[in-house]
Design a protein around this motif. Structure first.
Motif: not given
Lengths: 516, 396
Positions: B18-20, B22-23, B15-16
């Motif tokens: 992916a978050g990075i 996408v971010g 998730a992290a």
């Protein structure tokens, strides 16, 4: 389905990572956020998660909420938005330290005292770590200052000052500096009031020390505190602040008062390496300074417009309601508002009296927002019709920029309902003598009658006449309340001297004819 | 390995990341986006004709501008690329406008302006000097489709000068003793071609004239030079004499002067005229004239400090002693007086303690619980006794 759950979790966490930037208040509609992001600029673009964030505000100058007859939505500032911004910072998981350079108020009197108390209550509720003093604050009587500022039980005062001592520098009411921790960082904060400012303050209950000498003592103590960052809140001109910063390069964040209405987009760096923070006036902006573990970019800064994208905070709206209730309870007498003499020495009759002869002009006025000006205050939540700072431009017979009634001006719906709203006489002048003569209640010579008529004439036919009219409008349509005001654009909306319709008035008066 | 086989930390790690990811993608989109959110137009990184903005100055210092005046400045924007450069108005300050973007002004019907490759254009920024004047800074943002510089901020700075300005703009005497005097001053700066000539200075209430004397004197050249843009000025000195009536002082001083046109400076004079003895401290409510201590736990008790301040010619003779205390559980200790600052006032600390395990009482200033009080003998010849009403209840 089982496979879907972790996938949703992944997406949720990922989205949370993107949404971690504090860029809006909770429950604010997307279109409103987009509108103000476009109007006043996006914020925190490219900011990663911060180790800690210092949020700096100040120079509220009494603007506990944004004012504006053209719609508060279009104005910036106010404690309510400030609190929502601070909440958004905390909501993003960024450890927060909030400080304020001071000058919560700028006027004098009972209303200002009540407002100062409310603002300090608000700063306490927002857990502001350090607040300095401004000259407007120190104009208040000491008993009001101490009651608002002093520690309450176990809750310490939020104020700090190196060179201002309420009831004496050794009275112990405010500390000289404070060290706070956030995100594992120790941040030392002190404040000073500039020498030029303190020289102008006459308050025997407050002791001052020269800013330079006081700061030298405090800086030495702060040096021993092992701070990662040191913040100087300097209520002084930018020039005086820069001179103080040059003598004490240990402060890496230096906040100054003064300067322009709007702070710069990028913070200038002083020769010693400190960031110089300007805040603008009236609390319209906050400045955020982020501290990061990134060695290449350990500090980022952001000017934050406190606009409608932050929405309203219920806590601060409640606080505002309490403040308004206090004003209502005190009333005009309790607020110490003694009617002042109008420059003409005359009194007011009310717009209905004007209608007896000037029906055409009255009918047009009746359809303008001027004719319901007081209603707009009554309908606000909380209602503002007990607030002299609002009333002064929403009733007839007040001095708009002094927030107090003229003799014979509006005093309340029970005592002077005929003077409710923004009536004819606010532009043309008090007309009680004129109407008394025209009605035959008072005998006057023809010359005297004509003179009274002529006193109330406004003409746009000459540049002097137009300038007089424009200046009159600017008394209320000022930069705070009506920043977009342009006489030539606004006048047609209230114009009431159409020559073709003038003869519908019951009598064509020489005064009105002159106005055309 | 399927997602459902992942452990919690693995989910978090994915998730992290992916978050990075996408971010970062979001950030990349933001950086490459020429317009603000809501009008997304992603610029392709593909090769081909591309604009390249070239901006000279982005900051203009206009010096001084009179209130009511309008200023304008043309900033030049060039296009050094080989493709057209499209410009659009972004955020501006409320008193600052950018012109030349309407079709009638050389722009397009959609509010944009296209600069051909190798060409340049002027961006005209206008601003108004509105009262009350002072330091001025306004900014206007232009958005571009050059991905290297998606926005350019133009800044105009200077000082807006009024016809005249008083510093301070309000003469305030926070609280003075009716038996003492006070002097306050204001410097009035003027900005016209000729220095001011003062003809008259009067209070709006002539009845107070016997207690207030007004004087004016020209400012020195050095004092005038210290105020940006000022060309002259005078100092207004106000002496308040003993005997002013107790209560709110709210006056306007009208100073008439010529430059050579006749002008009037209205400067408010406000303050509170009070007695020699005043209480200050946390919980003191001046509008109710009562010390609000609230409901105190009988188990823990209370400890607080307030101050009595003494002013006027008898301030040094004030040596308070406790004459009476209600309720009896209040323990009152009076400390030594100390001068505040230069000694115009004396500060006397009063420590109030409700010891733990005090018995329950109700003095909350209500019908059920009448106010308590602390009565002091002061030593002041005109105010020998000073009573502090106290609203307090001690609970269990």
């Amino acid at each position: 389905m089982k496979r879907l759950v972790p996938a949703v979790l992944v997406c949720s966490v990922a989205l949370a990572c993107i949404a971690a930037v504090p860029e809006r208040g909770a429950d604010v509609p997307d279109d409103l956020v987009a509108k103000f992001r476009e109007r006043n600029g996006p914020i925190f673009v490219d900011w990663p998660a911060a180790r800690a964030v210092l949020v700096i505000t100040g120079e509220l100058d009494g603007y506990i909420e944004p004012c504006g007859c053209t719609g508060k939505e279009n104005q910036k500032g106010g404690l309510s938005r400030r609190q929502n911004f601070l909440r958004a910072v905390e909501g993003a998981g960024w450890p927060l330290v909030a400080v304020d350079v001071g000058n919560q108020v700028k006027r004098f009197g009972r209303q200002t005292e009540a407002k100062f108390q409310s603002i300090v209550d608000g700063l306490r509720a927002m857990k502001v770590s350090a607040v300095g003093f401004g000259p407007g604050d120190l104009r208040l009587p000491a008993e009001e200052l101490v009651a608002a500022v002093a520690a309450v039980g176990d809750q310490p005062t939020p104020f700090v000052s190196a060179n201002v001592g309420l009831l004496g520098l050794d009275a112990g009411i405010t500390p000289k500096f404070r060290v706070v921790e956030a995100g594992g960082l120790k941040i030392g904060i002190t404040s000073v009031l500039g020498d030029d400012e303190l020289a102008r303050i006459k308050n025997a209950d407050v002791e001052f020390a020269p800013a330079g000498a006081a700061l030298a003592t405090v800086a030495a103590e702060l040096s021993k505190a092992g701070c990662d960052h040191q913040v100087l809140l300097s209520f002084a001109t930018p020039e005086e602040t820069k001179a103080l910063a040059a003598k004490h390069p240990q402060f890496d964040i230096v906040v100054t008062a003064g300067g322009a209405d709007e702070p710069p987009l990028e913070l200038p760096t002083l020769p010693g390496g400190a960031k110089l923070v300007e805040l603008g006036h009236k609390g319209m902006f906050a400045v955020a300074i982020g501290f990061f573990t990134d060695k290449d970019k350990p500090v980022r800064t952001q000017r934050v417009p406190l606009d409608a994208r932050w929405g309203e905070s219920k806590d601060m709206i409640d606080l505002l309601g309490t403040y308004q209730q206090k004003l209502e309870t005190l009333g005009l007498d309790g607020l110490g508002l003694v009617p002042i003499r109008h420059p003409t020495g005359r009194r007011f009759a009310g717009s209905e009296a004007c209608a007896e002869c000037h029906q055409h002009a009255y009918d047009i006025w009746k359809e303008t927002p001027h004719a319901t000006a007081l209603t707009t205050l009554e309908e606000q939540k909380p209602r503002r019709d007990g607030d002299p700072e609002c009333l002064s431009c929403h009733v007839t017979g007040w001095a708009p920029q002094r927030f107090e009634p003229f003799e014979g001006g509006f005093t309340g719906m029970k005592t002077s309902p005929q003077l409710a709203h923004q009536g004819c006489e606010n532009c043309h002048g008090p007309a009680a003598a004129h109407t008394a003569v025209e009605r035959g209640d008072v005998r006057a010579s023809e010359a005297e009658r004509d003179r009274l008529r002529q006193e109330l004439v406004l003409t746009l036919a000459t540049s002097e006449g137009k300038q007089k009219a424009v200046n009159n409008c600017l008394e209320c349509h000022d930069l705070d309340n009506s920043p977009q005001f342009d006489f030539d654009e606004y006048w047609p909306q209230v114009e009431h001297n159409d020559p073709e319709k003038a003869d519908t008035d019951t009598q064509a008066k020489p005064a009105e004819a002159a106005a055309q | 390995m399927t997602l459902e086989n992942l452990k919690a930390w693995q989910v978090a790690a994915v998730a992290a990341l992916a978050g990075i990811g996408v971010g970062a993608a979001g950030a990349a989109v933001q950086r490459a986006t020429p317009w603000s959110v809501g009008d997304l137009r992603i610029v392709s990184a593909a090769s081909g004709p591309a604009p390249r903005i070239d901006v000279g100055e982005t900051r203009h210092a206009f010096g001084t501008l009179g209130t009511g005046g309008t200023g304008s400045h043309d900033f030049v924007v060039g296009n050094r690329g080989d493709g057209p450069l499209t410009l659009r108005k972004g955020a501006t300050s409320c008193t600052c406008t950018v012109t030349d973007f309407d079709a009638v002004e050389g722009g397009s019907t959609d509010g944009t302006k296209v600069v051909p490759a190798g060409g340049e254009t002027k961006i005209r920024v206008q601003w108004k000097g509105k009262p009350p004047g002072g330091p001025f800074r306004q900014q206007a943002t232009i958005l571009t489709d050059d991905p290297r510089r998606p926005e350019v901020v133009f800044t105009v700075e200077g000082t807006v000068v009024p016809t005249w300005k008083a510093v301070p703009d309000l003469l305030a005497v926070p609280r003075i003793s009716a038996s003492a005097g006070e002097r306050v001053t204001a410097d009035v700066f003027t900005y016209g071609p000729q220095p001011p000539l003062v003809t008259e200075a009067v209070l709006n209430d002539p009845k107070l004239a016997q207690f207030v004397s007004l004087a004016t004197a020209p400012l020195s050249a050095a004092e005038v030079a210290g105020e940006t843009g000022a060309t002259g000025g005078f100092r207004l000195t106000v002496d308040l004499k003993p005997g002013l009536p107790i209560g709110q002082l709210k006056q306007t001083i009208r100073v008439s002067f010529t430059m050579p046109e006749p002008l009037v400076a209205e400067i408010p004079l406000e303050g509170t005229i009070g007695g020699d003895l005043v209480l200050a401290g946390s919980g003191w409510d001046s509008s109710r004239q009562a010390l609000l201590l609230g409901t105190v736990s009988g188990k823990t008790g209370l400890r607080t400090r307030v101050f009595l301040t003494a002013k006027g010619p008898h301030r040094d003779s004030v040596r308070p002693t406790v004459r009476e205390v209600v309720p009896e559980s209040l323990q009152v200790t009076i400390g030594d007086g100390s001068p505040i600052g230069t000694g115009g006032a004396i500060r006397i600390p009063i420590d109030i303690v409700i010891p733990p395990d005090s018995r329950a009482v109700n003095h909350l200033c209500s019908k059920q619980g009448p106010a308590g009080r602390i009565v002091l003998a002061t030593g002041h010849p005109d105010s020998p006794e000073f009573t502090i009403p106290v609203c307090v209840a001690v609970g269990p």
